[in-house]
Design an enzyme around this catalytic site. Structure first.
Site, short mmCIF file in Angstrom:
data_model
loop_
_atom_site.label_atom_id
_atom_site.label_comp_id
_atom_site.label_asym_id
_atom_site.label_seq_id
_atom_site.Cartn_x
_atom_site.Cartn_y
_atom_site.Cartn_z
N ARG A 224 16.02 -39.29 35.20
CA ARG A 224 15.94 -39.19 36.65
C ARG A 224 14.53 -38.76 37.04
O ARG A 224 13.87 -38.04 36.29
CB ARG A 224 16.93 -38.13 37.17
CG ARG A 224 18.36 -38.62 37.19
CD ARG A 224 18.61 -39.67 38.29
NE ARG A 224 19.99 -40.11 38.31
CZ ARG A 224 20.45 -41.23 37.73
NH1 ARG A 224 19.63 -42.04 37.09
NH2 ARG A 224 21.72 -41.55 37.80
N HIS A 272 13.68 -48.67 38.82
CA HIS A 272 15.03 -48.21 38.44
C HIS A 272 15.88 -49.40 38.00
O HIS A 272 16.98 -49.63 38.52
CB HIS A 272 15.69 -47.44 39.60
CG HIS A 272 16.79 -46.53 39.14
ND1 HIS A 272 17.00 -45.28 39.68
CD2 HIS A 272 17.74 -46.67 38.18
CE1 HIS A 272 18.04 -44.71 39.08
NE2 HIS A 272 18.51 -45.53 38.17
P1 NDP Z 1 25.62 -38.71 28.52
O1 NDP Z 1 26.27 -37.73 29.41
O2 NDP Z 1 26.47 -39.62 27.69
O3 NDP Z 1 24.64 -37.96 27.53
C1 NDP Z 1 23.74 -36.95 27.96
C2 NDP Z 1 22.97 -36.41 26.76
O4 NDP Z 1 22.03 -35.44 27.24
C3 NDP Z 1 23.89 -35.71 25.76
O5 NDP Z 1 23.43 -35.95 24.44
C4 NDP Z 1 23.68 -34.23 26.12
O6 NDP Z 1 23.84 -33.31 25.04
C5 NDP Z 1 22.22 -34.23 26.52
N1 NDP Z 1 21.92 -33.06 27.36
C6 NDP Z 1 22.48 -32.70 28.55
N2 NDP Z 1 21.96 -31.53 28.98
C7 NDP Z 1 21.07 -31.15 28.04
C8 NDP Z 1 20.24 -30.03 27.89
N3 NDP Z 1 20.20 -29.03 28.81
N4 NDP Z 1 19.45 -29.93 26.80
C9 NDP Z 1 19.47 -30.90 25.85
N5 NDP Z 1 20.26 -32.01 25.92
C10 NDP Z 1 21.03 -32.13 27.01
O7 NDP Z 1 24.64 -39.57 29.44
P2 NDP Z 1 24.21 -41.10 29.35
O8 NDP Z 1 23.58 -41.35 28.03
O9 NDP Z 1 25.31 -41.96 29.77
O10 NDP Z 1 23.12 -41.13 30.54
C11 NDP Z 1 22.05 -40.22 30.59
C12 NDP Z 1 21.32 -40.36 31.90
O11 NDP Z 1 20.57 -41.55 31.94
C13 NDP Z 1 22.21 -40.44 33.16
O12 NDP Z 1 22.68 -39.18 33.56
C14 NDP Z 1 21.24 -41.04 34.16
O13 NDP Z 1 20.52 -40.00 34.78
C15 NDP Z 1 20.29 -41.86 33.30
N6 NDP Z 1 20.51 -43.31 33.50
C16 NDP Z 1 19.45 -44.06 33.92
C17 NDP Z 1 19.58 -45.40 34.07
C18 NDP Z 1 18.42 -46.22 34.48
O14 NDP Z 1 18.58 -47.42 34.72
N7 NDP Z 1 17.24 -45.67 34.58
C19 NDP Z 1 20.85 -46.09 33.82
C20 NDP Z 1 21.90 -45.22 33.39
C21 NDP Z 1 21.71 -43.88 33.23
P3 NDP Z 1 25.29 -33.16 24.32
O15 NDP Z 1 25.44 -34.44 23.50
O16 NDP Z 1 25.11 -31.96 23.49
O17 NDP Z 1 26.30 -33.06 25.43
C1 OXD Z 2 22.92 -44.71 36.37
C2 OXD Z 2 21.69 -45.29 36.87
O1 OXD Z 2 23.06 -43.49 36.37
O2 OXD Z 2 21.67 -46.51 37.16
O3 OXD Z 2 23.78 -45.49 35.92
O4 OXD Z 2 20.68 -44.62 36.98
#
Ligand code: NDP
Ligand code: OXD
Length: 309
Positions: A224, A272
């Protein structure tokens, strides 16, 4: 029984039609024309306006039209008692995998320098090390981070990953928590941010973090915009501490016309689109999840709101 769809772009009708085809038993309505609010039981939304969801008194469930839920939690009046389902699925992972392979390879093979050389009509044969000698760090090893990390391993890179809780992933050196962050960063020559936006991760890409990376490291932010402290980026690029930045997400999207990121030679902006869900594949995932929910069955993409992502 109705589903109301909110997406603030021209794709709203495409989404409505795709969902309506897959959910003939309900009436799918657009956010701007919801009819009687009391009839709406399900809301499928991306960035709903503050207080907007509260206006549907009989809502049973909220669906985020994306993996992130920060756009929902930004609403101070979000009805927190309602279940929230996020939208993930294989297309989302596939697109993220493609995007990250493209941009990691771009930095690894120094494509920006080769393009600049062409503009100077210079035949510069830049020699880069093979992928196993390049270390890539992935922040966030969830649904998409773990998948992208595996893709990079398959391309031959040395991959390190960082998550909140400990993880074991084949071929990936895993780090976790604040206490292991510095070790993780110390050898991340290309750093990917695929974290969710939470109070703990907001502003994590800042000058202190940049200083812990190897000199000349490149960053790719697909998490983000607010993961990045924007004012810290250009000084780090201009000093050479960072070699380049690819940003798919920004604080304000699109950024203002006079935003310095548009024209900085070491910044590549993408709008994005790293993994944009299209209504055809997105509606399939959403309809499947809603059908499970309506049937009272467990929904795998249900979010733990207390965890915040
Ligand atoms: P998930 O919820 O599946 O995974 C999040 C990961 O981040 C987990 O491994 C989690 O750790 C880790 N995490 C969360 N908080 C912390 C922290 N404080 N310190 C260290 N690690 C942390 O998310 P997704 O993989 O599905 O998506 C991630 C993000 O990608 C979304 O929230 C969104 O913001 C972004 N996104 C962007 C897109 C784009 O087109 N640019 C598209 C889709 C998503 P743990 O495994 O220990 O829980
Ligand atoms: C998502 C994104 O969170 O598109 O899926 O950023």
């Amino acid at each position: 029984m109705s589903v109301v769809v909110r997406l603030g772009t021209a794709r709203a009708e495409w989404w409505r039609d795709a969902l309506q085809d897959l959910l003939p038993e309900v009436e799918v309505r657009l956010w701007d024309d919801p009819g009687d609010n009391a009839e709406v039981e399900y809301a499928v939304v991306w960035k709903p306006p503050a207080g907007g969801l509260k206006a549907f008194p009989n809502l049973k469930c909220i669906v985020s039209m994306g993996a992130g839920i920060d756009h929902l939690l930004a609403d101070p009046e979000l009805p927190l008692h309602l279940p929230v389902i996020r939208t993930v699925g294989s297309d989302l992972r596939q697109r993220m995998r493609e995007y990250l392979a493209l941009h990691v390879l771009r930095f690894h093979r120094r494509l920006p320098d080769i393009e600049a050389a062409q503009r100077r009509k210079a035949w510069d044969q830049i020699i880069t090390p093979p992928a196993p000698q390049r270390s890539v760090g992935v922040m966030g090893l969830g649904n998409m981070g773990a998948d992208a990390a595996r893709t990079l391993v398959d391309l031959g890179f040395t991959v390190r990953g960082w998550s909140r809780r400990p993880k074991r992933l084949h071929g990936i050196k895993c780090f976790h928590g604040e206490e292991q962050l510095d070790d993780f960063l110390a050898r991340s020559e290309i750093l990917i941010c695929l974290l969710p936006l939470t109070p703990a991760t907001e502003g994590i890409l800042n000058r202190r973090l940049f200083a812990k990376l190897p000199k000349g490291a490149c960053i790719i932010n697909v998490g983000r915009g607010r993961h990045l402290v924007e004012k810290d980026l250009i000084p780090a690029l201009d000093s050479g501490q960072l070699g380049g930045a690819t940003l798919d997400v920004l604080h304000v999207e699109p950024p203002a016309e006079d935003h310095p990121f548009w024209i900085h030679p070491k910044i590549l902006l993408t709008p994005h689109i790293a993994s944009l869900i299209d209504p055809e594949s997105g509606a399939k995932v959403i309809a499947e999840n809603l059908k499970l929910f309506m049937a009272g069955k467990p929904v795998p993409d249900m979010v733990d709101l207390k965890q915040g992502y």
